[in-house]
Design an enzyme around this catalytic site. Structure first.
Site, PDB file in Angstrom:
ATOM      1  N   PHE A   1      18.462  11.569-106.524  1.00  0.00           N
ATOM      2  CA  PHE A   1      18.582  10.578-107.891  1.00  0.00           C
ATOM      3  C   PHE A   1      20.006  10.489-108.306  1.00  0.00           C
ATOM      4  O   PHE A   1      20.597  11.536-108.670  1.00  0.00           O
ATOM      5  CB  PHE A   1      17.821  10.972-108.907  1.00  0.00           C
ATOM      6  CG  PHE A   1      17.800   9.932-110.161  1.00  0.00           C
ATOM      7  CD1 PHE A   1      16.872   9.094-110.032  1.00  0.00           C
ATOM      8  CD2 PHE A   1      18.780  10.106-111.014  1.00  0.00           C
ATOM      9  CE1 PHE A   1      17.061   7.955-111.133  1.00  0.00           C
ATOM     10  CE2 PHE A   1      18.889   9.260-112.042  1.00  0.00           C
ATOM     11  CZ  PHE A   1      17.896   8.223-112.140  1.00  0.00           C
TER      12      PHE A   1
ATOM     13  N   ASP B   1      27.414  15.603-107.707  1.00  0.00           N
ATOM     14  CA  ASP B   1      26.715  14.806-108.763  1.00  0.00           C
ATOM     15  C   ASP B   1      26.224  15.831-109.632  1.00  0.00           C
ATOM     16  O   ASP B   1      25.108  16.424-109.595  1.00  0.00           O
ATOM     17  CB  ASP B   1      25.767  13.737-108.358  1.00  0.00           C
ATOM     18  CG  ASP B   1      25.128  13.204-109.576  1.00  0.00           C
ATOM     19  OD1 ASP B   1      25.347  13.669-110.675  1.00  0.00           O
ATOM     20  OD2 ASP B   1      24.451  12.104-109.516  1.00  0.00           O
TER      21      ASP B   1
ATOM     22  N   LYS C   1      25.872  12.569-118.794  1.00  0.00           N
ATOM     23  CA  LYS C   1      24.693  13.159-119.768  1.00  0.00           C
ATOM     24  C   LYS C   1      25.256  14.266-120.780  1.00  0.00           C
ATOM     25  O   LYS C   1      25.840  13.656-121.791  1.00  0.00           O
ATOM     26  CB  LYS C   1      23.577  13.923-118.957  1.00  0.00           C
ATOM     27  CG  LYS C   1      22.871  12.797-117.776  1.00  0.00           C
ATOM     28  CD  LYS C   1      21.458  13.463-117.812  1.00  0.00           C
ATOM     29  CE  LYS C   1      20.647  12.295-117.243  1.00  0.00           C
ATOM     30  NZ  LYS C   1      20.378  12.329-115.558  1.00  0.00           N
TER      31      LYS C   1
HETATM   32  C1  LIG Z   1      20.649  10.941-114.919  1.00  0.00           C
HETATM   33  C2  LIG Z   1      21.251  10.926-113.385  1.00  0.00           C
HETATM   34  C3  LIG Z   1      22.273   9.866-113.116  1.00  0.00           C
HETATM   35  C4  LIG Z   1      22.394   8.536-113.780  1.00  0.00           C
HETATM   36  O1  LIG Z   1      22.985   8.734-115.105  1.00  0.00           O
HETATM   37  P1  LIG Z   1      22.611   7.381-116.402  1.00  0.00           P
HETATM   38  O2  LIG Z   1      23.524   7.929-117.297  1.00  0.00           O
HETATM   39  O3  LIG Z   1      21.171   7.387-116.561  1.00  0.00           O
HETATM   40  O4  LIG Z   1      23.014   6.356-115.547  1.00  0.00           O
HETATM   41  C5  LIG Z   1      22.894  10.421-111.896  1.00  0.00           C
HETATM   42  N1  LIG Z   1      22.727  11.473-111.238  1.00  0.00           N
HETATM   43  C6  LIG Z   1      22.152  12.547-111.711  1.00  0.00           C
HETATM   44  C7  LIG Z   1      21.930  13.683-110.975  1.00  0.00           C
HETATM   45  C8  LIG Z   1      21.400  12.198-112.970  1.00  0.00           C
HETATM   46  O5  LIG Z   1      20.347  13.195-113.368  1.00  0.00           O
END
Ligand SMILES: *Cc1c(COP(=O)(O)O)cnc(C)c1O
Length: 406
Positions: free
Chosen positions: A148, A233, A262
């Site tokens: 994700f 990520d 986040k």
């Molecule tokens: C939440 C998340 C994203 C995307 O972040 P948004 O601020 O919702 O666009 C990307 N990678 C990971 C691992 C995430 O948990």
């Protein structure tokens, strides 16, 4: 007391696109690890905005930093500089500690996580063409199954989740999907067109999947050998959640780029960034990439305060210590309605026995019992309370979980 929840739920459902399926709780106030709904009922927040609220709701130092900045300047666009910008980028270089000397680290601030991932993809492609020498238009990026990384058209192009991907084509090419945790598959997928490997050091949405020991150092080594960028990520796994500043730290793996989001915004404002070395981010020239709101003064002020909170190591330590309680309590429920528990620090994926109920049902019952959590993929629920949560509060949450599974 008048029930204000039902009409508030009805109004929200009437006027909004149904791209989410929220629990029927309508929050009106929040403080630390707790939220209060429109009827005055209190809940322990065990989702923490998918880790956007690592420091809890309205952490005083973070609210202060925002309030102070509101009195000065909130937006300049990147056409001009402002006094919070340099200090924010410097703070991130210090936090990530990737280069010696430190000023060989560069930051590119954006707003949302998806924008940071898009930035990582674009920079890697350009690095591939300009530095590695990949033939024009041929760059490939290796990603993991069940990833994700966000919701843009390019990012969902390499999703393996049909809900995220189906009906949104045509898709962006240039991605190869390999099983998560499988180094041999990754090695086999890398060739001379490969510019980057993009992975989550722990897969959050997939159900808090921790890769096998040695995977992250293995990815590091593979990337170094093949002249490929390792993009971590850490949007959900980073900034204290797992008991270290970054999930990669557990195995001493240093990526070529941290992708952050986040919690970087302290639960107040969207703040994301990619942090990398000058020989990577240095490929960008003025006008080639950016964002109107990226690196704005309010975002940078909050981001600096977030990094300051992480400097003491206090939150990382809390995540380790209180997280150990969380995991030992959850492990005690295996065989009693729970079939498996995964995760690290204050982060757990809990598989509910599908014979008992779905993850959604478990979350609905937890809500009634005063605990907010979120299901992911059928029978799994995710627990990720703010790092300010106490041991007593963790015991409260797990006791409620044990009750609803009874
Ligand atoms: C939440 C998340 C994203 C995307 O972040 P948004 O601020 O919702 O666009 C990307 N990678 C990971 C691992 C995430 O948990």
């Amino acid at each position: 007391m008048r029930n204000q929840t039902a009409p508030a739920v009805a109004e929200a459902e009437r006027w909004t696109a149904h791209n989410y399926h929220p629990l029927p709780v309508v929050v009106a106030d929040a403080d630390g690890a707790w939220v209060t709904d429109v009827d005055g009922k209190r809940y322990l927040d065990c989702l923490a905005g998918y880790s956007a609220l690592n420091f809890g709701h309205r952490h005083p130092a973070l609210v202060d930093s925002a309030r102070k900045q509101l009195e000065h300047v909130t937006l300049t666009s990147r056409a001009f500089l402002h006094d919070q910008f340099g200090p924010f980028c410097r703070a991130l270089a210090e936090l990530c500690n990737m280069t010696e000397p430190l000023d060989k680290t560069m930051t590119l601030p954006m707003n949302t996580g998806a924008e940071a991932v898009e930035t990582a993809i674009k920079v890697s492609r350009k690095w591939g063409y300009k530095v590695k020498g990949v033939p024009d238009g041929q760059a490939t990026i290796i990603v993991a199954a069940d990833n994700f990384h966000g919701r843009t058209t390019t990012i969902i192009s390499f999703s393996t989740d049909p809900d995220a991907k189906a009906d949104y084509g045509p898709y962006t090419p240039g991605f190869r999907i390999v099983p998560y945790g499988d180094l041999d598959a990754m090695r086999a997928a890398i060739d001379e067109t490969t510019v980057a490997v993009l992975i989550e050091p722990i897969q959050g949405e997939a159900g808090v999947l921790v890769p096998p020991l040695g995977y992250l150092p293995g990815v590091r080594e593979l990337c170094t050998q093949s002249n490929v960028l390792f993009l971590a990520d850490e949007i959900q796994s980073g900034l204290g959640r797992t008991g270290e500043t970054f999930a990669c730290d557990h195995e001493g793996a240093v990526p070529d780029m941290y992708v952050l989001g986040k919690a970087l915004g302290g639960g107040i404002i969207p703040v994301s960034a990619v942090v990398s070395r000058a020989d990577v981010l240095g490929v960008l020239r003025p006008g080639e990439h950016g964002s109107t709101f990226g690196g704005n003064p309010l975002a940078c002020a909050v981001g600096i305060a977030v990094v300051d909170l992480l400097r003491t190591g206090e939150f990382q330590e809390r995540a380790r210590e209180v997280g150990a309680v969380l995991h030992s309590r959850l492990n005690g429920l295996i065989g009693k309605g729970i079939t498996a528990v995964r995760g690290r620090g204050l982060w757990a994926g809990v598989d509910i026995d599908p014979a008992l109920m779905t993850g959604r049902e478990a979350c609905e019952r937890l809500m009634v019992a005063g605990v907010l959590a979120k299901d992911t993929h059928g029978s799994t629920i995710r627990l990720a309370p703010p790092l300010v949560v106490t041991e007593d509060e963790i015991n409260f949450a797990v006791d409620r979980l044990a009750e609803v599974l009874h």
